[in-house]
Design an enzyme around this catalytic site. Structure first.
Site, PDB file in Angstrom:
ATOM      1  N   ARG A 104       0.827  -1.210   0.000  1.00  0.00           N
ATOM      2  CA  ARG A 104       0.000   0.000   0.000  1.00  0.00           C
ATOM      3  C   ARG A 104       0.857   1.253   0.000  1.00  0.00           C
ATOM      4  O   ARG A 104       1.920   1.298   0.612  1.00  0.00           O
ATOM      5  CB  ARG A 104      -0.906  -0.005   1.232  1.00  0.00           C
ATOM      6  N   CYS A 106       0.170   5.632   0.499  1.00  0.00           N
ATOM      7  CA  CYS A 106      -0.822   6.614   0.934  1.00  0.00           C
ATOM      8  C   CYS A 106      -0.222   7.992   0.741  1.00  0.00           C
ATOM      9  O   CYS A 106       0.915   8.242   1.161  1.00  0.00           O
ATOM     10  CB  CYS A 106      -1.195   6.377   2.392  1.00  0.00           C
TER      11      CYS A 106
END
Length: 126
Positions: A104, A106
């Site tokens: 991930r 962000c």
């Protein structure tokens, strides 16, 4: 190269521009960014927690239409209008995924479409 196939479901908000909800190619599904819009009313709630929940519910519907699931997500990208919302969004995100969690990234961004607080995109295996 494998043929590209558009993914489209009424169970998630329709694309509002020149893009697809998702594209399948080979053994992968690439989604566009999902906002926290209610797929029926098209309304966007004010709070980031509900927006994040709707983002992930919309992504779930798109992936299911493509014949896969959130459990097969290999990579996600989260865009936040305010980095201070990271903890809240992370809490919601963690409720949709199990270990091993997807890779991930962000990012805090200057602005998101329609004044959204969060946008999430994923890549999933078939």
């Amino acid at each position: 190269m494998s043929e590209l196939k558009q993914v489209d479901t009424v169970n998630a908000p329709a694309a509002v521009g020149a893009y697809s909800q998702a594209i399948m190619v080979g053994d992968f599904v690439f989604t566009s960014g999902s906002l926290g819009l209610d797929p029926v009313s098209k309304a966007m709630p004010e709070d980031v927690k509900t927006q994040a929940t709707l983002c992930l519910q919309n992504l779930k519907a798109i992936l299911e239409e493509a014949g896969t699931s959130l459990g097969k997500v290999v990579k996600s990208t989260i865009f936040l209008a305010d980095i201070d919302d990271f903890g809240t969004v992370n809490e919601v995100y963690a409720s949709f995924f199990v270990k091993p969690f997807p890779a991930r990234s962000c990012y805090a961004v200057a602005a998101l479409p329609l004044g959204a607080k969060v946008e999430i995109e994923v890549v999933a295996a078939k």
